[in-house]
Design an enzyme around this catalytic site. Structure first.
Site, PDB file in Angstrom:
ATOM      1  CE  LYS A  79      35.082  27.915  27.836  1.00  0.00           C
ATOM      2  NZ  LYS A  79      35.615  28.978  26.999  1.00  0.00           N
ATOM      3  N   GLY A 179      46.514  43.167  32.887  1.00  0.00           N
ATOM      4  CA  GLY A 179      46.902  41.813  32.502  1.00  0.00           C
ATOM      5  C   GLY A 179      47.524  41.714  31.123  1.00  0.00           C
ATOM      6  CB  VAL A 183      44.760  38.499  24.897  1.00  0.00           C
ATOM      7  CG1 VAL A 183      44.026  39.510  24.022  1.00  0.00           C
ATOM      8  CG2 VAL A 183      44.264  37.090  24.611  1.00  0.00           C
TER       9      VAL A 183
HETATM   10  P1  NAD Z   1      46.750  35.063  30.315  1.00  0.00           P
HETATM   11  O1  NAD Z   1      46.675  34.215  31.546  1.00  0.00           O
HETATM   12  O2  NAD Z   1      47.832  34.806  29.334  1.00  0.00           O
HETATM   13  O3  NAD Z   1      46.859  36.604  30.717  1.00  0.00           O
HETATM   14  C1  NAD Z   1      46.155  37.153  31.770  1.00  0.00           C
HETATM   15  C2  NAD Z   1      47.118  37.992  32.573  1.00  0.00           C
HETATM   16  O4  NAD Z   1      46.363  38.598  33.616  1.00  0.00           O
HETATM   17  C3  NAD Z   1      48.238  37.196  33.216  1.00  0.00           C
HETATM   18  O5  NAD Z   1      49.477  37.811  32.940  1.00  0.00           O
HETATM   19  C4  NAD Z   1      47.877  37.242  34.692  1.00  0.00           C
HETATM   20  O6  NAD Z   1      49.012  37.206  35.529  1.00  0.00           O
HETATM   21  C5  NAD Z   1      47.143  38.543  34.789  1.00  0.00           C
HETATM   22  N1  NAD Z   1      46.278  38.697  35.966  1.00  0.00           N
HETATM   23  C6  NAD Z   1      45.589  37.746  36.641  1.00  0.00           C
HETATM   24  N2  NAD Z   1      44.968  38.297  37.697  1.00  0.00           N
HETATM   25  C7  NAD Z   1      45.226  39.629  37.648  1.00  0.00           C
HETATM   26  C8  NAD Z   1      44.853  40.737  38.460  1.00  0.00           C
HETATM   27  N3  NAD Z   1      44.092  40.586  39.540  1.00  0.00           N
HETATM   28  N4  NAD Z   1      45.324  41.955  38.128  1.00  0.00           N
HETATM   29  C9  NAD Z   1      46.137  42.118  37.054  1.00  0.00           C
HETATM   30  N5  NAD Z   1      46.524  41.102  36.280  1.00  0.00           N
HETATM   31  C10 NAD Z   1      46.073  39.882  36.564  1.00  0.00           C
HETATM   32  O7  NAD Z   1      45.305  34.955  29.651  1.00  0.00           O
HETATM   33  P2  NAD Z   1      44.885  35.396  28.173  1.00  0.00           P
HETATM   34  O8  NAD Z   1      44.820  34.196  27.322  1.00  0.00           O
HETATM   35  O9  NAD Z   1      45.701  36.572  27.773  1.00  0.00           O
HETATM   36  O10 NAD Z   1      43.376  35.856  28.421  1.00  0.00           O
HETATM   37  C11 NAD Z   1      43.089  37.081  29.062  1.00  0.00           C
HETATM   38  C12 NAD Z   1      41.583  37.268  29.151  1.00  0.00           C
HETATM   39  O11 NAD Z   1      41.020  37.270  27.831  1.00  0.00           O
HETATM   40  C13 NAD Z   1      40.845  36.167  29.911  1.00  0.00           C
HETATM   41  O12 NAD Z   1      39.729  36.736  30.548  1.00  0.00           O
HETATM   42  C14 NAD Z   1      40.377  35.241  28.805  1.00  0.00           C
HETATM   43  O13 NAD Z   1      39.243  34.495  29.201  1.00  0.00           O
HETATM   44  C15 NAD Z   1      40.030  36.252  27.725  1.00  0.00           C
HETATM   45  N6  NAD Z   1      40.054  35.703  26.372  1.00  0.00           N
HETATM   46  C16 NAD Z   1      41.208  35.165  25.879  1.00  0.00           C
HETATM   47  C17 NAD Z   1      41.232  34.658  24.588  1.00  0.00           C
HETATM   48  C18 NAD Z   1      42.477  34.080  23.988  1.00  0.00           C
HETATM   49  O14 NAD Z   1      42.530  33.902  22.769  1.00  0.00           O
HETATM   50  N7  NAD Z   1      43.516  33.805  24.777  1.00  0.00           N
HETATM   51  C19 NAD Z   1      40.060  34.703  23.795  1.00  0.00           C
HETATM   52  C20 NAD Z   1      38.905  35.293  24.321  1.00  0.00           C
HETATM   53  C21 NAD Z   1      38.920  35.785  25.615  1.00  0.00           C
END
Ligand code: NAD
Length: 360
Positions: A79, A179, A183
């Site tokens: 990373k 959230g 995803v």
């Molecule tokens: P994203 O930023 O698009 O979505 C996350 C959402 O959570 C946002 O809408 C944000 O406003 C919301 N959020 C933040 N703080 C919050 C809180 N306190 N309460 C409620 N909602 C809150 O991110 P993503 O790409 O959808 O990823 C989501 C999670 O999945 C992260 O932990 C990320 O590390 C993990 N992840 C994502 C991927 C990927 O392919 N995008 C892959 C593996 C893991």
């Protein structure tokens, strides 16, 4: 650019880069390349200090080793993190300097998108290194990984439902999504299609509105998501949300979502979740769809979506097996997943760490 190696026990290579001309201060961590070159995203964040950034790169790169080991991507764990505010400090010059830093790893570290870093920034990185994945389809990459993470997550929820209720029929099940973002939203689409009802919370009102409008979700304020009476809690926002405060409040039977590092204190909180008889899908197993998708870019012949989707469906069986092991041996699902990761790592021939084999 000044590059300083940092000796961290248990990690193959950790280094810091400082480039006064562009303002870059960054770390790259390669935890383990026993199964292949270390692939993991590039994160930009307002770390309070260098120690916090180094701690994050270590934690995240180690997590990638386990994620890829269980998903059998043929990749190791790495990373990178850049210290800076993604809103104000993202300049092409900074990411070009980061490209030079990535290139010093000669393909032993391969980068991709992560928090604060998008395709535009990766294009700047790409000017100085070819070790970049996750670019758009037009640019020969595999594109946005999020829908694939969501698909894997849905497969994982089906496996968890069988473990808890003996059936993967989600009709009428209530799923609380924390959230509904990149995803969480497409995960919600899969769930609605399968007949589930959704409750959502998000700190971003636009995400909430979209989920209410498009998915017929019921919205609750962010802090209340832990108290919602539901069948499945799907954390898709933050890490550390399974902790002393939240675990006793949960009114679900299954915890299965995409967020990374859900357990605040891995072993202790995994045990607390198990004591409450909740089926917990270990985060790095259920959220591996994105890394599986990107890993296909490195296969001979290049990216193939159908092959990626086939492999993502394996998350279902991987979790079924982890649940079965945990039940049979009376260990937590987290411990069972760690065992699979460690067994896959131990079974690898030591020479698998060369980069060119997997990447050409
Ligand atoms: P994203 O930023 O698009 O979505 C996350 C959402 O959570 C946002 O809408 C944000 O406003 C919301 N959020 C933040 N703080 C919050 C809180 N306190 N309460 C409620 N909602 C809150 O991110 P993503 O790409 O959808 O990823 C989501 C999670 O999945 C992260 O932990 C990320 O590390 C993990 N992840 C994502 C991927 C990927 O392919 N995008 C892959 C593996 C893991």
């Amino acid at each position: 650019m000044k590059i300083t190696p940092i000796d961290v026990p248990g990690y193959e290579r950790v280094a810091k880069a400082e480039d006064p001309e562009s303002g870059l201060v960054a770390f790259i961590g390669v935890h383990n390349t026993r199964l292949g070159p270390a692939l993991g995203g590039m994160r930009m964040w307002k770390y309070e200090n260098e120690k916090a950034a180094l701690t994050d790169v270590m934690r995240l790169s180690r997590g990638m080793t386990f994620k890829s080991a269980v998903a059998r991507t043929g990749l190791g764990g790495g990373k990178s993190v850049i210290i800076g505010n993604p809103r104000t400090d993202r300049t092409p010059k900074l990411f070009e300097a980061m490209g030079r830093f990535v290139n010093t790893f000669n393909g032993r570290y391969i980068t991709a998108e992560d928090v604060g870093v998008g395709i535009e920034e990766l294009m700047s990185v790409r000017k100085h290194t070819r070790w970049v994945t996750g670019l758009s389809r037009e640019q020969g990459g595999s594109g946005n990984p999020s829908p694939y993470t969501a698909l894997g997550c849905f497969e994982g929820i089906r496996a968890a439902a069988i473990e808890q209720w003996g059936s993967d029929n989600l009709k009428g099940k209530v799923v609380a999504i924390q959230g509904p973002g990149n995803v969480g939203f497409p995960l919600g689409q899969h769930l609605v299609k399968a007949g589930a009802r959704l409750v959502v919370s998000d700190v971003n009102p636009e995400s909430v509105d979209l989920a209410v409008r498009e998915l017929g979700a019921q919205a609750v304020p962010p802090e209340q998501i832990y108290d919602v009476k539901c069948d499945i809690f799907a954390p898709c926002a933050l890490g550390g949300i399974l902790n002393d405060d939240t675990i006793p409040r949960l009114k679900c039977k299954v915890v299965a979502g995409a967020a990374n590092n859900q357990l605040l204190d891995e072993n202790r909180h995994a045990a607390m979740v198990a004591e409450r008889k909740l089926v917990y899908a270990p985060d790095y197993v259920i959220n591996a769809g994105g890394i599986i998708n990107v890993s296909l870019e490195l296969e001979k012949g290049g990216y193939n979506e159908a092959a990626a989707v086939r492999k993502i469906h394996n998350i279902f069986e991987a979790l079924r097996s982890i649940f079965e092991t945990a039940r049979r041996r009376g260990i937590t699902t987290h411990a069972a997943a760690q065992e699979v990761a460690e067994a896959n790592l131990a079974a690898a021939p030591a020479a698998a760490s060369t980069t060119a084999a997997a990447a050409s």
